[in-house]
Scaffold this motif. Sequence first.
Motif, PDB file in Angstrom:
ATOM      1  N   TYR A 111       0.874  -1.185   0.000  1.00 25.71           N
ATOM      2  CA  TYR A 111       0.000   0.000   0.000  1.00 25.71           C
ATOM      3  C   TYR A 111       0.902   1.223   0.000  1.00 25.71           C
ATOM      4  N   CYS A 112       0.520   2.247  -0.754  1.00 21.20           N
ATOM      5  CA  CYS A 112       1.326   3.474  -0.740  1.00 21.20           C
ATOM      6  C   CYS A 112       0.433   4.682  -0.957  1.00 21.20           C
ATOM      7  N   LYS A 113       0.630   5.725  -0.143  1.00 25.01           N
ATOM      8  CA  LYS A 113      -0.165   6.945  -0.301  1.00 25.01           C
ATOM      9  C   LYS A 113       0.457   7.888  -1.329  1.00 25.01           C
ATOM     10  N   SER A 151       8.502  -1.029   2.462  1.00 25.96           N
ATOM     11  CA  SER A 151       7.067  -0.957   2.128  1.00 25.96           C
ATOM     12  C   SER A 151       6.808   0.328   1.366  1.00 25.96           C
ATOM     13  N   GLY A 152       5.600   0.432   0.822  1.00 25.14           N
ATOM     14  CA  GLY A 152       5.128   1.725   0.348  1.00 25.14           C
ATOM     15  C   GLY A 152       4.860   2.588   1.579  1.00 25.14           C
ATOM     16  N   GLU A 153       4.435   3.821   1.371  1.00 25.53           N
ATOM     17  CA  GLU A 153       4.120   4.678   2.518  1.00 25.53           C
ATOM     18  C   GLU A 153       2.698   4.360   2.957  1.00 25.53           C
ATOM     19  N   ASP A 154       2.593   3.411   3.862  1.00 25.83           N
ATOM     20  CA  ASP A 154       1.318   2.820   4.250  1.00 25.83           C
ATOM     21  C   ASP A 154       0.911   3.333   5.627  1.00 25.83           C
TER      22      ASP A 154
HETATM   23  S1  SF4 Z   1       6.851   6.180  -2.492  1.00 28.13           S
HETATM   24 FE1  SF4 Z   1       7.890   4.303  -3.239  1.00 28.13          FE
HETATM   25  S2  SF4 Z   1       6.311   2.740  -3.272  1.00 28.13           S
HETATM   26 FE2  SF4 Z   1       5.248   4.708  -3.109  1.00 28.13          FE
HETATM   27  S3  SF4 Z   1       4.742   5.317  -5.196  1.00 28.13           S
HETATM   28 FE3  SF4 Z   1       6.756   6.223  -4.721  1.00 28.13          FE
HETATM   29  S4  SF4 Z   1       8.295   4.718  -5.413  1.00 28.13           S
HETATM   30 FE4  SF4 Z   1       6.293   3.667  -5.296  1.00 28.13          FE
END
Ligand code: SF4
Length: 345
Positions: A60-62, A106-109
């Motif tokens: 998951y990523c914001k 992880s993504g920024e979850d």
């Molecule tokens: S912060 Fe990292 S995981 Fe999220 S959209 Fe950007 S590259 Fe992708």
Amino acid sequence: MTDLVQKLYREQTLSKQELIELINCDDSAAERLRSLAEKVRIENYGHDIYVRGLIEFSNYCKQDCRYCGIRKSNLNCERYRLSFDEIMECCGEGYALGFRTFVLQSGEDAYFNDDRICEIITAIKKKYPDCALTLSIGEKSYESYKRYYDCGADRYLLRHETADKAHYEKLHPKAQSFENRRRCLNDLKEIGYQTGCGFMVGSPYQTDECIAEDLLFIKEFNPHMVGIGPFISHRDTEYRDFPSGTLEMTLRLLSIIRLMLPKVLLPATTALATIDPRGREKGILAGANVVMPNLSPVSVRKKYQIYDNKICTGDESAQCRRCLEERVHSVGCRIVTDRGDSKNI
Ligand code: SF4
């Protein structure tokens, strides 16, 4: 051109114009560069290659980085999160295989708020006090970074992405700022983390000037680790039709970075192995001294696709470790059971 290679070896830096010349050098200068970088790697780290067990615990990523397959607006991405117990199981499996560094990525979850991250860090460090813990979970406040550090996190990876502000703005939406990225990197170093920066080679709209600025930024920032790998497009992004970064340029840049920062930790990345079946081995021969195999459960590996066709999504960790050992041996090196701290202090 050999003069520039020698000058870089001697002085550990070059001017922007000289760097632009060097990254466009002919094959014989590139070979000279590679062989000096290998020599410098051996002088500083011998034939030891450090392994990091990578645990991709949430996709998951914001954020909405334009090149990224797991960015928030990609509705085709099948999302997952590992539970606390699953993360601990990955560490247990990795420890038994000889890994002494875990990388939590992880993504920024937002689900993994500071309390949850601190709970995970504390549990891993309590159970595996002889292991280093690296976080790669994106942009946070100074206070959050400090809390993680105080709980025992040792290292933090945050690619600077590009040292050119206009280029940064092509790769990211307006809400994500160049200045905040820099603020994060400075905070991490100030707090005391072993800090890693880095960038993609051949990203959309990257010029030779951008690359030279990246190299000069890295020299000045003087990180403990530098992660570079070729850009590989993802089908669900607006950059789907852009060509991948090349093996040759990535290897050249690994060698240049090894000569600029002789003691830095330099991974031969999965992306490099994705564009060439012997990418990791070639990376080691060009000066890299770290590999980061995947410890995430096989069931979720395919879902952490920042770019297309990522390798090793079907192997068990044990198979992955054995395969890596053979590859590393084939270039005269050995994988060691060691935290593998940076000597770039
Ligand atoms: S912060 Fe990292 S995981 Fe999220 S959209 Fe950007 S590259 Fe992708």
